[in-house]
Enzyme design. Structure first.
Site, PDB file in Angstrom:
ATOM      1  N   ASP A  88       0.864  -1.175   0.000  1.00  0.00           N
ATOM      2  CA  ASP A  88       0.000   0.000   0.000  1.00  0.00           C
ATOM      3  C   ASP A  88       0.904   1.229   0.000  1.00  0.00           C
ATOM      4  O   ASP A  88       2.114   1.139   0.251  1.00  0.00           O
ATOM      5  CB  ASP A  88      -0.966  -0.029   1.191  1.00  0.00           C
ATOM      6  CG  ASP A  88      -2.207   0.839   0.936  1.00  0.00           C
ATOM      7  OD1 ASP A  88      -2.234   1.583  -0.061  1.00  0.00           O
ATOM      8  OD2 ASP A  88      -3.147   0.778   1.752  1.00  0.00           O
ATOM      9  N   ASP A 123      -3.673   7.103  -3.873  1.00  0.00           N
ATOM     10  CA  ASP A 123      -5.025   7.609  -4.104  1.00  0.00           C
ATOM     11  C   ASP A 123      -5.438   8.559  -2.979  1.00  0.00           C
ATOM     12  O   ASP A 123      -4.804   8.584  -1.930  1.00  0.00           O
ATOM     13  CB  ASP A 123      -6.020   6.436  -4.195  1.00  0.00           C
ATOM     14  CG  ASP A 123      -5.906   5.479  -3.011  1.00  0.00           C
ATOM     15  OD1 ASP A 123      -4.768   5.175  -2.591  1.00  0.00           O
ATOM     16  OD2 ASP A 123      -6.953   5.035  -2.494  1.00  0.00           O
ATOM     17  N   CYS A 273     -13.074 -22.317  21.986  1.00  0.00           N
ATOM     18  CA  CYS A 273     -12.481 -22.323  20.660  1.00  0.00           C
ATOM     19  C   CYS A 273     -11.607 -23.541  20.505  1.00  0.00           C
ATOM     20  O   CYS A 273     -10.816 -23.880  21.371  1.00  0.00           O
ATOM     21  CB  CYS A 273     -11.669 -21.065  20.409  1.00  0.00           C
ATOM     22  SG  CYS A 273     -11.039 -21.045  18.727  1.00  0.00           S
ATOM     23  N   CYS A 275      -9.618 -23.954  17.770  1.00  0.00           N
ATOM     24  CA  CYS A 275      -8.632 -23.727  16.721  1.00  0.00           C
ATOM     25  C   CYS A 275      -7.269 -24.212  17.212  1.00  0.00           C
ATOM     26  O   CYS A 275      -7.059 -24.365  18.419  1.00  0.00           O
ATOM     27  CB  CYS A 275      -8.605 -22.252  16.323  1.00  0.00           C
ATOM     28  SG  CYS A 275      -7.575 -21.214  17.376  1.00  0.00           S
ATOM     29  N   CYS A 278      -5.774 -22.144  20.117  1.00  0.00           N
ATOM     30  CA  CYS A 278      -6.419 -22.169  21.438  1.00  0.00           C
ATOM     31  C   CYS A 278      -6.454 -23.556  22.069  1.00  0.00           C
ATOM     32  O   CYS A 278      -6.678 -23.676  23.275  1.00  0.00           O
ATOM     33  CB  CYS A 278      -7.859 -21.670  21.347  1.00  0.00           C
ATOM     34  SG  CYS A 278      -7.994 -19.962  20.832  1.00  0.00           S
TER      35      CYS A 278
HETATM   36  N1  GUN Z   1      -6.410   0.993   3.069  1.00  0.00           N
HETATM   37  C1  GUN Z   1      -7.674   1.061   3.532  1.00  0.00           C
HETATM   38  N2  GUN Z   1      -8.420   1.890   2.764  1.00  0.00           N
HETATM   39  C2  GUN Z   1      -7.612   2.353   1.797  1.00  0.00           C
HETATM   40  C3  GUN Z   1      -7.822   3.243   0.669  1.00  0.00           C
HETATM   41  O1  GUN Z   1      -8.903   3.765   0.441  1.00  0.00           O
HETATM   42  N3  GUN Z   1      -6.728   3.456  -0.133  1.00  0.00           N
HETATM   43  C4  GUN Z   1      -5.521   2.862   0.093  1.00  0.00           C
HETATM   44  N4  GUN Z   1      -4.507   3.104  -0.746  1.00  0.00           N
HETATM   45  N5  GUN Z   1      -5.309   2.043   1.138  1.00  0.00           N
HETATM   46  C5  GUN Z   1      -6.348   1.794   1.971  1.00  0.00           C
HETATM   47 ZN    ZN Z   2      -8.988 -20.066  18.796  1.00  0.00          ZN
END
Ligand code: GUN
Ligand code: ZN
Length: 643
Positions: A88, A123, A273, A275, A278
């Site tokens: 990201d 963005d 749980c 899993c 746990c």
């Molecule tokens: N992570 C959570 N929401 C967003 C988003 O709208 N844009 C970007 N780039 N990362 C995110």
């Molecule tokens: Zn668990």
């Protein structure tokens, strides 16, 4: 490259190939914070089977030591992960903390240079409380940055984030404009606040309006969706990828994710749980543990909840029952129930992706089930395509299925007196002759009905009666008890009514021409084949009561009903292969009737219109033109001649 392996409406099991390998979707990418190693990436891969993860390039770039390492040894080596790494861009940091001090170009260049497999544009995060004007302006900036990102990406894949706050038209427009660009994956962005505030009905609007504009051949990622409770709903709306930071964040504050919500350790009464994380623990042993050890255990527990729900989502997609899982999940919280109810506003869009029939019976689990496209499809078709045999009707209550068996004598009596028997079903009016088609016979309703469905059934029935122009309508109680005299052949009425329902009235007229003979099963007495003027035109399937179209039948429809009705046009180059009976791959599709639905009978023709084959459509027209790979029509039999 993204290929559909199995679909269930908008939901799909897909194969997404990046340069680091293949990912089966729907898939969740755990968020790895490069500074906090809660669960090491190698363990995510080896213990949990994650084929992809997501990390934040902005944090890496702003941490000198990480930046240096990422640039010199590459992201994969730095994180010790050889699967797909998505990064990201810092947008989320701007949402959390305000402006970020980087440019789009810097961020895209950096992501490419550290070897990210899928980078993200910088963005602009459109907040749900923004005005429409502000949102529209910021989308223009995001789109410009997107253009720039496409030109900088090199051989890295790129995320084109659909923004638009809560404005449906802006979302759809943003999606449509991004569909024109060289983008590989589409996250739906700006939705974290909606999920945090449990505004799930708005999430439905936002996701589906984005889906409407997007290119269906690209995977869709729901940014920030990682709670197991939303996965079924999100997959149902056609989201293929998800990410979760919460598994680790929640773990750090002793919060455990379960399918019905998130619970604080201190509020829990017991730990139920099973899993692998746990197992062997109780609430007490967990509380006594050191903080670090417990965080790690809860993070692993959270990941197991996510992976087991994802596996279940996939199973339901494979079984064609995802809607039913989403209904169960959405009843865990009133805000999710809102989402389920909101789906009804989008039924017309979802109907385009709904197969004409499914393997198993459809379950009705409450009035929300009425959002399912089967209801809309049936009501539209029976209104538009049904032609009554008589000008009078008699209304029967729904007293068990199949109606023509439950009411065998009474239906015969009605017909001998010149009445069309019509059952008031939860789907609306069902003329006796349509009682065996999907989903009328292949559905289960509770025997104690609810007011909403009763009312809608009544409204639809009244509409239908008016539309058909019956001169007299009576209740079955008023039907005189008489010996059934000879009337028209009920099987013939059924044969023709199903053809009209399935192929439309003009096509059915062409199929039922001249002398009609019906071949019936010796064992069940059910219609098997329809022979018209000596030609075998249709075969009826026992499973869904609908027809498969024979070559002779297809030729008649081509001659009688103008294009594009039921047609899939393929390249001349592919014609000989299709005529031999090979499947139609999407890359050879030149055009397709936009009214064809998945699993619908399709007629494959050459560009000059000549008949090549019959089969069943697997993709919609828009999908067939978008997907470079995959089967568009599963061919049953070719014409045999290609000239
Ligand atoms: N992570 C959570 N929401 C967003 C988003 O709208 N844009 C970007 N780039 N990362 C995110
Ligand atoms: Zn668990």
């Amino acid at each position: 490259m993204f290929e559909i392996l199995k679909r269930d409406g908008l939901a799909r099991i897909g194969r997404f190939t990046t340069r680091a390998g293949e990912i089966e979707t729907p898939a969740l990418l755990p968020v790895v914070n490069p500074k906090i190693n809660t669960v090491p990436p190698r363990e995510l891969q080896e213990e949990f089977g994650f084929k992809a993860l997501i990390t934040n390039s902005y944090i890496i770039k702003n941490t000198p030591e990480l930046k240096e390492r990422a640039l010199s040894e590459g992201l994969h080596k730095m994180l010790d992960f050889d699967g797909t790494i998505m990064t990201d861009s810092g947008t989320f940091q701007s949402h959390m903390y305000g402006e970020v001090e980087v440019t789009n170009k810097e961020m895209v260049d950096f992501q490419r240079d550290i070897g990210s497999d899928i980078g993200t544009v910088l963005d602009i995060f459109t907040e749900p409380w923004w005005s429409k004007e502000r949102t529209a302006k910021s989308i223009e900036v995001t789109l410009e940055r997107m253009q720039e990102a496409c030109s900088l990406k090199g051989d890295m894949m790129i995320n084109g984030v659909v923004q638009g706050s809560v404005y449906h038209d802006l979302r759809e427009d943003c999606a449509r404009r991004m569909a024109e660009m060289d983008i590989d994956v589409h996250p739906v962005g700006g939705v974290v606040p909606l999920m945090e505030q449990y505004r799930y009905s708005e999430l439905v609007d936002v996701v589906l309006s984005s889906k409407k504009g997007l290119d269906p051949s690209r995977p869709v990622h729901l940014f920030g969706a990682g709670h197991p409770m939303v996965l079924a709903l999100a997959a149902l709306m056609g989201c293929d990828l998800f990410d979760s930071a919460s598994y680790a964040k929640f773990a750090r504050d002793d919060r455990m994710m379960f399918i019905d919500g998130t619970f604080r350790l201190q509020d829990m009464q017991s730990l139920d749980c099973n899993c692998p994380a746990c197992r062997g623990h109780t609430l007490e042993t967990l509380k006594k543990m050191g903080k670090g050890e417990r965080t790690k255990l809860i993070a692993r527990h959270n990941l197991y909840q996510i992976t087991s729900e994802l596996a279940l989502v996939k199973r339901y997609i494979r079984e064609g029952r995802l809607w039913e899982l989403a209904e169960m999940r959405c009843r865990a919280h009133p805000a999710l129930l809102d989402a389920l109810r909101r789906l009804r506003e989008h039924t017309d869009f979802m109907e385009r992706f709904e197969p004409v029939s499914r393997e198993g019976a459809m379950f009705y689990t409450g009035p929300e089930s009425r959002a399912r496209p089967q209801f809309l499809r049936y009501a539209e078709r029976v209104m538009d395509r049904y032609v009554p045999t008589f000008d009078k009707a008699v209304l029967f209550p729904d007293a068990g299925k199949p109606y023509s068996r439950v009411y065998a004598d009474r239906f015969a009596m009605a017909r001998s007196k010149g009445y069309v028997p019509v059952v008031m079903s939860p789907f609306g009016p069902v003329p006796a002759e349509l009682d065996e088609i999907y989903p009328i016979a292949q559905s289960l309703f509770p025997s104690i009905s609810d007011a909403e469905t009763d009312r809608e059934s009544e409204d639809l029935t009244m509409d239908f009666l008016t539309r058909m122009g019956f001169t007299e309508v009576i209740s079955s109680d008023d039907l005189p008890e008489v010996e059934a005299a000879d009337g028209p052949d009920p099987d013939l009425i059924r044969a023709e009514a199903v053809a009209r329902y399935q192929f439309g009235i003009p096509a059915a007229d062409a199929l039922f021409r001249g002398k009609i003979e019906l071949v019936k099963s010796r064992k069940t007495g059910k219609i098997r084949n329809v022979i018209s003027d000596g030609e075998h035109v249709l075969s009826m399937r026992a499973g869904d009561g609908l027809y498969t179209l024979r070559a002779e039948g297809a030729a008649r429809i081509l001659a009688a009903v103008p294009a594009p009705w039921m047609r899939v046009v393929v390249d001349e180059d592919a014609a000989p292969f299709v005529a031999e009976g090979r499947n139609v791959f999407s890359r050879f599709v030149r055009g397709m009737d936009p009214e064809l639905r998945p699993m619908e009978e399709a007629i494959v023709v050459a560009p000059d219109g000549r008949f090549l084959a019959t089969g069943r459509a697997l993709l919609t027209a828009k999908e067939a033109s978008a997907f470079p790979k995959g089967i568009a029509v599963k061919v049953r039999s070719g014409s045999g001649d290609d000239a």
